[in-house]
Design an enzyme around this catalytic site. Structure first.
Site, PDB file in Angstrom:
ATOM      1  N   SER A 243       0.821  -1.213   0.000  1.00 43.85           N
ATOM      2  CA  SER A 243       0.000   0.000   0.000  1.00 43.85           C
ATOM      3  C   SER A 243       0.858   1.268   0.000  1.00 43.85           C
ATOM      4  O   SER A 243       1.490   1.592  -0.991  1.00 43.85           O
ATOM      5  CB  SER A 243      -0.956  -0.052   1.197  1.00 43.85           C
ATOM      6  OG  SER A 243      -1.969   0.909   1.084  1.00 43.85           O
TER       7      SER A 243
ATOM      8  N   ASP B 143      10.298   5.576 -10.117  1.00 44.57           N
ATOM      9  CA  ASP B 143       9.916   6.282 -11.345  1.00 44.57           C
ATOM     10  C   ASP B 143      10.762   7.530 -11.575  1.00 44.57           C
ATOM     11  O   ASP B 143      11.076   7.884 -12.712  1.00 44.57           O
ATOM     12  CB  ASP B 143       8.433   6.663 -11.288  1.00 44.57           C
ATOM     13  CG  ASP B 143       7.517   5.454 -11.424  1.00 44.57           C
ATOM     14  OD1 ASP B 143       7.987   4.417 -11.915  1.00 44.57           O
ATOM     15  OD2 ASP B 143       6.344   5.557 -11.025  1.00 44.57           O
TER      16      ASP B 143
ATOM     17  N   LYS C 237      -0.900  -4.394  -3.151  1.00 41.70           N
ATOM     18  CA  LYS C 237      -2.205  -3.901  -2.699  1.00 41.70           C
ATOM     19  C   LYS C 237      -2.327  -2.452  -3.146  1.00 41.70           C
ATOM     20  O   LYS C 237      -1.821  -1.546  -2.504  1.00 41.70           O
ATOM     21  CB  LYS C 237      -2.312  -4.041  -1.182  1.00 41.70           C
ATOM     22  CG  LYS C 237      -3.741  -4.141  -0.647  1.00 41.70           C
ATOM     23  CD  LYS C 237      -4.454  -2.810  -0.563  1.00 41.70           C
ATOM     24  CE  LYS C 237      -5.776  -2.942   0.159  1.00 41.70           C
ATOM     25  NZ  LYS C 237      -6.473  -1.634   0.291  1.00 41.70           N
TER      26      LYS C 237
END
Length: 700
Positions: free
Chosen positions: A470, A481, A495
């Site tokens: 999460s 990224d 999740k």
């Protein structure tokens, strides 16, 4: 299906036993019937799922067929109670359940459950009747086996076929208990109490229990995190939040008749023992240090939780079957306590690592969860605690200590505050987006960082594993990224969905309405975050993680958003990976971790277990010798004294090391993964110093 065994809060009645079906027993239990309001609630649930759920599942024959499969599997996942004739009878309703629910009719769901209830009652009555006369006499010298996973098996075609299945299950349970050292009288007494308790709980079930089970079979078709809470379940949940009772800091789930550890709360009592792992099964619970152990096989999940909870400072003992072992039981003593915020707070340490002839100071920040003291925050307390505040303070201290790089350890971090995940990212990147959220209406919102300049701009490694979930995945995904740092470890949990509570006339509906996406456009759902450099796998991704759920929402992509790129990791990764692989190829700890995991998976994947006592004893002895050999191979390679026997190893591991309260200190001892992350950081720092590429290379 695995999702049924993980998510269904069914009573999980044991499939360890036996024999003939008594017509008298079938008449002893009355049918349960739905009450009038449940039909309206069913219509309301169907309507809200159709309108609000992220997964636009059409209510029709396909959904009805899925509900039929899910419901029957949640009732009898081992195909041990229903007969083939029962299933044939129910099959006529396979495509009619959707029409029933839209009309507010749950009669067929209750009819299926009542047949199941009668079959279970019959079995338990016969088991108890037989045990009243002592244990059946089994020949443990016969070479036969017990099927462990019946997912692909057929339903018993006849009563005699069902009886033989239960004979083997009874024999297998008796043999397993014999191998723990119990006498026949002790086994008979334990089993009799177990099944009398199950029969009592079966008789206590009411229409609310059936309705909740039926509705949750429906919600799981949409995704595994949506579920219906009946008024009683909602009341119990709210009560548990207000009582001054504490637990062990573990999230538990049902799998068939067992209560299984799903995950440990970082910094909690169970976590600090170091002796409980995800997928361990709890078979008995005892109060205080010497109280009687109560067998909990086949108990409802909430009943097991009630037994484990108690006053802070008191003790509870758990008898467990460790995952990947030979079935040997282990008893662990845990002192109950509240998981305090300070126990989960970020903490730091500094270690030195070398790269070539250079020595670098590496700061390690361990972050067990993404936390914020909401109560203090609402009071406008200027000193409220939060993840971002604590990590900012630690980074400032590390800078003053002159560290050359930072490792942020998110292993076992199951998430927490989304706000804190985005704000923490602020400390490491300049202005830009952090995460995208797509809602059920397909609108996309973005969380952006607010600082104009990052607080820390040096080399960064984010350490993750399968239990990083999460909010951890949002942070790690953003760092990856932006090429802001290296992500090292194992594929994360996956999740990537958001749930909200929707009120109903009766109870509440927890429903998935949104999905997380990285700035690259990739979802964290299902696939999680893949590391740039992989460490040996320690947790089975087939049984732990979002992809282990049958109805988990899939991975997908949306449009990427423009974001900066920092380090030129594409240029550095081949060299970093080569050095890592060379270093760990023959490292004793890493060789041990790889061998241990493969051995555990081989044991877990066994499809059947022998019912021959001498074979089982030989298998247990062989396993003990294999475990001893792996450990001694590691010890000898490290220059340590080997254990003389498995008993010596077992004694060493079971020595009383009862944890004290407070956060666990960061150490490299017995943590080869963190140690190797430090060496990767040293390599990373060295390459960064020699690189001619600018830190912020370009924008995507």
């Amino acid at each position: 299906m695995l999702s049924n065994r993980i998510a269904a809060l069914v009573s999980g009645l044991s499939f360890s036993f036996l024999v003939l079906i008594s017509p008298l027993a079938l008449a002893e239990i009355e049918d349960l019937k739905p009450h009038q309001d449940q039909g309206g609630t069913a219509r309301e649930i169907v309507s809200k799922l159709e309108m609000l759920h992220y997964n636009k599942l059409k209510v029709g024959d396909e959904m009805s067929s899925g509900l039929w499969d899910e419901y029957i599997d949640s009732l009898d996942p081992s195909k041990s109670y229903f007969l083939s004739s029962d299933i044939d009878e129910f099959r006529q309703w396979r495509t009619k359940l959707d029409d029933d629910l839209k009309a507010g009719n749950v009669d067929r769901g209750f009819a299926i459950y009542n047949r199941y209830r009668l079959r279970v009652s019959d079995r338990l009555n016969n088991i108890i009747s037989q045990l009243d006369n002592g244990l059946p006499k089994y020949d443990f010298s016969v070479n036969e086996s017990l099927e462990l996973d019946r997912e692909d098996s057929q339903w018993p075609q006849s009563i005699s076929a069902a009886d033989d299945l239960w004979r083997k299950r009874m024999k297998g349970s008796v043999l397993s208990l014999r191998l723990t050292g119990k006498t026949d009288d002790e086994i008979a007494d334990l089993l009799k109490r177990r099944y009398k308790g199950q029969l009592k709980r079966l008789g206590q079930q009411n229409s609310d229990d059936v309705f909740e089970l039926y509705m949750n079979s429906l919600t799981r078709l949409y995704d595994p995190h949506s579920n219906y809470l009946s008024p009683r379940s909602l009341e119990n949940f709210n009560m548990s939040m207000s009582l001054s009772l504490e637990g062990i800091g573990a999230v538990l789930q049902m799998e068939d008749e067992y209560t299984k550890v799903a995950r440990l709360v970082a910094g909690g009592p169970a976590d600090r023992t170091g002796k409980i792992k995800p997928n361990d099964k709890i078979v008995a619970v005892g109060q205080d240090k010497e109280g009687e152990m109560v067998d909990v096989v086949g108990w409802r999940l909430d009943d097991v939780v009630d037994l484990i909870r108690g006053a802070a400072g008191s003790y509870v003992r758990l008898e467990t079957i460790p995952t990947g072992g030979d079935g040997t039981h282990r008893t662990i003593t845990i002192q109950r306590s509240k998981v305090k915020l300070e126990d989960q707070a970020a903490k730091k340490a500094v270690f030195e690592f070398t790269e070539g002839d250079q020595t670098y100071k590496v700061g390690v920040i361990n972050l067990p969860t993404f936390y914020i003291d909401f109560e203090a925050y609402r009071r406008r307390d200027p000193n409220y605690k939060s993840t971002t505040r604590d990590v900012a303070r630690l980074l400032d201290e590390l800078e003053k200590e002159g560290v050359d790089g930072v490792v942020l350890d998110l292993r076992n971090n199951g998430g927490g505050s989304l706000q804190e995940a985005t704000m923490l990212t602020d400390l490491f990147i300049d202005q830009g987006p952090v995460v995208q959220i797509r809602h059920a209406n397909e609108q996309i919102s973005r969380h952006n960082r607010s600082r104009s300049r990052a607080m820390y701009r040096g080399p960064l490694i984010v350490l993750i594993n399968r239990l990083s979930a999460s909010a951890s995945e949002i942070f790690a995904g953003a760092i990856q990224d932006y090429n802001r740092g290296l992500v090292v470890g194992n594929q994360s949990f996956g999740k990537g969905t958001v749930q909200t509570m929707a009120p109903l006339k009766e109870g509440q509906l927890k429903i998935t309405q949104s999905k997380f996406y990285r700035v690259s456009g990739d979802s964290t759902q299902h696939a999680g975050v893949s590391p740039d450099i992989s460490m040996p796998q320690l947790i089975d991704s087939e049984s732990v993680g979002e992809s282990a759920y049958d109805t988990a929402l899939p991975w997908d992509r949306i449009h990427a958003v423009r974001h900066a790129k920092y380090f030129n990791l594409k240029e550095m990764l081949p060299e970093l990976t080569r050095k890592h692989e060379k270093r760990t190829e023959t490292d004793p700890d890493f060789v041990y971790l790889r061998e241990q995991f493969k051995y555990q998976i081989d044991q877990t994947n066994k499809k059947a277990v022998s019912l021959n006592e001498s074979v089982r004893e030989q298998e247990r002895e062989q396993m003990n010798q294999d475990v001893l050999a792996m450990e001694n191979k590691r010890r000898l390679a490290k220059g340590l004294e080997p254990y003389e026997s498995f008993e010596a190893l077992e004694k060493s591991e079971s020595e009383d090391t009862e944890p004290v309260g407070g956060p666990v200190e960061i150490t490299l001892e017995d943590d080869p993964v963190l140690n190797e992350a430090g060496f990767i950081m040293a390599d990373f720092i060295g390459l960064t110093k020699r690189s001619s590429s600018p830190q912020v290379a370009n924008f995507d």
